[in-house]
Scaffold this motif. Sequence first.
Motif, PDB file in Angstrom:
ATOM      1  N   GLY A 156       0.792  -1.207   0.000  1.00 22.50           N
ATOM      2  CA  GLY A 156       0.000   0.000   0.000  1.00 22.50           C
ATOM      3  C   GLY A 156       0.829   1.264   0.000  1.00 22.50           C
ATOM      4  N   ASP A 157       2.116   1.127  -0.300  1.00 21.18           N
ATOM      5  CA  ASP A 157       3.020   2.279  -0.329  1.00 21.18           C
ATOM      6  C   ASP A 157       3.114   2.785  -1.769  1.00 21.18           C
ATOM      7  OD1 ASP A 157       5.008   4.152  -0.079  1.00 21.18           O
ATOM      8  OD2 ASP A 157       6.612   2.725   0.406  1.00 21.18           O
ATOM      9  N   LEU A 158       2.105   3.523  -2.208  1.00 18.67           N
ATOM     10  CA  LEU A 158       2.080   3.997  -3.591  1.00 18.67           C
ATOM     11  C   LEU A 158       3.222   4.961  -3.904  1.00 18.67           C
ATOM     12  CD1 LEU A 158      -1.732   4.416  -4.312  1.00 18.67           C
ATOM     13  CD2 LEU A 158      -0.161   2.714  -5.249  1.00 18.67           C
ATOM     14  N   PRO A 159       3.562   5.913  -3.015  1.00 15.44           N
ATOM     15  CA  PRO A 159       4.720   6.778  -3.307  1.00 15.44           C
ATOM     16  C   PRO A 159       6.004   5.974  -3.499  1.00 15.44           C
ATOM     17  CG  PRO A 159       3.394   7.752  -1.563  1.00 15.44           C
ATOM     18  CD  PRO A 159       2.850   6.377  -1.795  1.00 15.44           C
ATOM     19  N   GLY A 160       6.180   4.919  -2.697  1.00 14.87           N
ATOM     20  CA  GLY A 160       7.355   4.071  -2.846  1.00 14.87           C
ATOM     21  C   GLY A 160       7.364   3.340  -4.173  1.00 14.87           C
ATOM     22  N   ALA A 161       6.199   2.847  -4.597  1.00 19.08           N
ATOM     23  CA  ALA A 161       6.092   2.151  -5.879  1.00 19.08           C
ATOM     24  C   ALA A 161       6.347   3.115  -7.033  1.00 19.08           C
ATOM     25  CB  ALA A 161       4.709   1.517  -6.011  1.00 19.08           C
ATOM     26  N   ILE A 162       5.814   4.320  -6.935  1.00 20.33           N
ATOM     27  CA  ILE A 162       6.019   5.332  -7.985  1.00 20.33           C
ATOM     28  C   ILE A 162       7.501   5.698  -8.083  1.00 20.33           C
ATOM     29  CG2 ILE A 162       5.599   7.765  -8.551  1.00 20.33           C
ATOM     30  CD1 ILE A 162       2.722   7.309  -7.461  1.00 20.33           C
ATOM     31  N   GLY A 163       8.141   5.865  -6.934  1.00 22.11           N
ATOM     32  CA  GLY A 163       9.568   6.178  -6.928  1.00 22.11           C
ATOM     33  C   GLY A 163      10.401   5.084  -7.574  1.00 22.11           C
ATOM     34  N   ALA A 164      10.007   3.831  -7.354  1.00 14.56           N
ATOM     35  CA  ALA A 164      10.727   2.706  -7.958  1.00 14.56           C
ATOM     36  C   ALA A 164      10.592   2.714  -9.477  1.00 14.56           C
ATOM     37  CB  ALA A 164      10.210   1.388  -7.379  1.00 14.56           C
ATOM     38  N   TYR A 165       9.396   3.013  -9.974  1.00 11.61           N
ATOM     39  CA  TYR A 165       9.199   3.108 -11.427  1.00 11.61           C
ATOM     40  C   TYR A 165      10.020   4.252 -12.015  1.00 11.61           C
ATOM     41  CZ  TYR A 165       5.653  -0.416 -12.339  1.00 11.61           C
ATOM     42  OH  TYR A 165       5.012  -1.614 -12.521  1.00 11.61           O
ATOM     43  N   GLN A 166      10.107   5.346 -11.286  1.00 11.38           N
ATOM     44  CA  GLN A 166      10.907   6.467 -11.775  1.00 11.38           C
ATOM     45  C   GLN A 166      12.380   6.082 -11.855  1.00 11.38           C
ATOM     46  OE1 GLN A 166       9.519   9.327  -8.853  1.00 11.38           O
ATOM     47  NE2 GLN A 166       8.136  10.292 -10.326  1.00 11.38           N
ATOM     48  N   ARG A 167      12.831   5.270 -10.920  1.00 11.47           N
ATOM     49  CA  ARG A 167      14.214   4.765 -10.984  1.00 11.47           C
ATOM     50  C   ARG A 167      14.398   3.884 -12.206  1.00 11.47           C
ATOM     51  NH1 ARG A 167      17.350   3.778  -5.527  1.00 11.47           N
ATOM     52  NH2 ARG A 167      16.344   5.255  -4.117  1.00 11.47           N
ATOM     53  N   LEU A 168      13.414   3.041 -12.470  1.00 15.12           N
ATOM     54  CA  LEU A 168      13.492   2.170 -13.642  1.00 15.12           C
ATOM     55  C   LEU A 168      13.612   2.983 -14.922  1.00 15.12           C
ATOM     56  CD1 LEU A 168      10.862  -0.626 -12.932  1.00 15.12           C
ATOM     57  CD2 LEU A 168      13.211  -1.014 -13.660  1.00 15.12           C
ATOM     58  N   LEU A 169      12.780   3.990 -15.029  1.00 14.27           N
ATOM     59  CA  LEU A 169      12.764   4.790 -16.250  1.00 14.27           C
ATOM     60  C   LEU A 169      13.996   5.659 -16.395  1.00 14.27           C
ATOM     61  CD1 LEU A 169       8.982   5.662 -16.119  1.00 14.27           C
ATOM     62  CD2 LEU A 169      10.126   4.438 -17.978  1.00 14.27           C
ATOM     63  N   ALA A 170      14.727   5.853 -15.290  1.00 13.36           N
ATOM     64  CA  ALA A 170      15.962   6.639 -15.338  1.00 13.36           C
ATOM     65  C   ALA A 170      17.172   5.795 -15.745  1.00 13.36           C
ATOM     66  CB  ALA A 170      16.226   7.289 -13.977  1.00 13.36           C
ATOM     67  N   MET A 171      16.972   4.469 -15.878  1.00 17.90           N
ATOM     68  CA  MET A 171      18.063   3.592 -16.280  1.00 17.90           C
ATOM     69  C   MET A 171      18.498   3.922 -17.707  1.00 17.90           C
ATOM     70  SD  MET A 171      18.917   1.370 -13.890  1.00 17.90           S
ATOM     71  CE  MET A 171      18.242   0.921 -12.286  1.00 17.90           C
ATOM     72  N   PRO A 172      19.780   3.756 -18.006  1.00 19.91           N
ATOM     73  CA  PRO A 172      20.258   4.069 -19.361  1.00 19.91           C
ATOM     74  C   PRO A 172      19.827   3.016 -20.375  1.00 19.91           C
ATOM     75  CG  PRO A 172      22.041   3.154 -18.023  1.00 19.91           C
ATOM     76  CD  PRO A 172      20.870   3.343 -17.102  1.00 19.91           C
ATOM     77  N   ASP A 173      19.645   3.473 -21.612  1.00 22.07           N
ATOM     78  CA  ASP A 173      19.406   2.583 -22.757  1.00 22.07           C
ATOM     79  C   ASP A 173      18.180   1.675 -22.572  1.00 22.07           C
ATOM     80  OD1 ASP A 173      21.724   3.651 -23.859  1.00 22.07           O
ATOM     81  OD2 ASP A 173      22.990   2.103 -22.976  1.00 22.07           O
ATOM     82  N   ILE A 174      17.075   2.265 -22.111  1.00 16.35           N
ATOM     83  CA  ILE A 174      15.833   1.501 -22.009  1.00 16.35           C
ATOM     84  C   ILE A 174      15.169   1.442 -23.387  1.00 16.35           C
ATOM     85  CG2 ILE A 174      13.538   1.388 -20.952  1.00 16.35           C
ATOM     86  CD1 ILE A 174      15.664   0.923 -18.942  1.00 16.35           C
ATOM     87  N   GLU A 175      14.784   0.248 -23.820  1.00 14.22           N
ATOM     88  CA  GLU A 175      14.119   0.101 -25.109  1.00 14.22           C
ATOM     89  C   GLU A 175      12.795   0.853 -25.098  1.00 14.22           C
ATOM     90  OE1 GLU A 175      13.639  -4.019 -25.881  1.00 14.22           O
ATOM     91  OE2 GLU A 175      15.784  -4.441 -25.992  1.00 14.22           O
ATOM     92  N   ARG A 176      12.415   1.389 -26.250  1.00 11.40           N
ATOM     93  CA  ARG A 176      11.220   2.228 -26.325  1.00 11.40           C
ATOM     94  C   ARG A 176       9.966   1.475 -25.879  1.00 11.40           C
ATOM     95  NH1 ARG A 176       9.620   5.999 -31.419  1.00 11.40           N
ATOM     96  NH2 ARG A 176      11.406   7.112 -30.545  1.00 11.40           N
ATOM     97  N   GLU A 177       9.800   0.230 -26.329  1.00 12.21           N
ATOM     98  CA  GLU A 177       8.597  -0.525 -25.965  1.00 12.21           C
ATOM     99  C   GLU A 177       8.543  -0.765 -24.461  1.00 12.21           C
ATOM    100  OE1 GLU A 177       6.202  -4.632 -27.119  1.00 12.21           O
ATOM    101  OE2 GLU A 177       7.951  -4.004 -28.282  1.00 12.21           O
ATOM    102  N   LEU A 178       9.683  -1.122 -23.871  1.00 13.25           N
ATOM    103  CA  LEU A 178       9.721  -1.330 -22.429  1.00 13.25           C
ATOM    104  C   LEU A 178       9.446  -0.030 -21.692  1.00 13.25           C
ATOM    105  CD1 LEU A 178      10.242  -3.003 -19.899  1.00 13.25           C
ATOM    106  CD2 LEU A 178      12.703  -2.603 -20.215  1.00 13.25           C
TER     107      LEU A 178
END
Length: 261
Positions: A156-178
Amino acid sequence: MTRFFTALFFGSLTLLLPLAAGADRALDQELEFAVYLPELGFPEYAEKIAAQLLKQDPSLQDRLKRVEVKVLIAKRKYAEVEALLKSLPNFDALTQEGWIAVAHGHLQARELEAAQKVYAELLNRFTNATPQQILDNKTNLMQSAYMLAEVADKRGDLPGAIGAYQRLLAMPDIERELSSKLQCELAVLCVRLAEQEPDAVKREAALEKVEKIASDIMWRGVNLYFYQVTVTFAHVQLLRGKHEAAQHAIMKDLDQIQKIS
């Protein structure tokens, strides 16, 4: 019972077979078998295989730490395994795999808060890492960030989950579809957060974040994620009480959506 006799049979064979000179493949198989045994519920057999391998080839000491980590986790000796991992280089792949295994052990025991803490701390160690260190550990970091999001959401920690997704999207060389897939999932989390947020300013900030995500995905062209984010965008308008805007969001792209469906 079948699992027991399989492990016992192959484990006994492994102990009886000496290491052949230059048999790298056989060695790798024995090591992987030893790593796998604790997950089957046989940490003692793993220890025996590791001891035999180390006796025959002392240079294997570092590689056998993978077995030691799994054995300690199987025995739920988290303090010991964490002490072992802290003695290893921060940015070494073995270290990251060890921390992921610790988190997985907590998940198996349904200790979600402990698992979330381990995943978050693993990612935090890379806050000041160089781009190359991040690239070298990208797979483990992405796995940890995705699991962090999943565990945080379950708690139930939505801010924590959102922060984790933001970390994922900040990773280098993420494929467009992903990237589009992750952004769609992030948008849904932001909508859920907005639905629960009593403060109007914070709620609107979450909805604006969804609009930005929707714009990014729509700009990439028509695909499955275009459809998903269009529906999410319409949901945003409904939350704002703008029913006509929600209907327009769906209707204006209806032809494109029907082509995807």
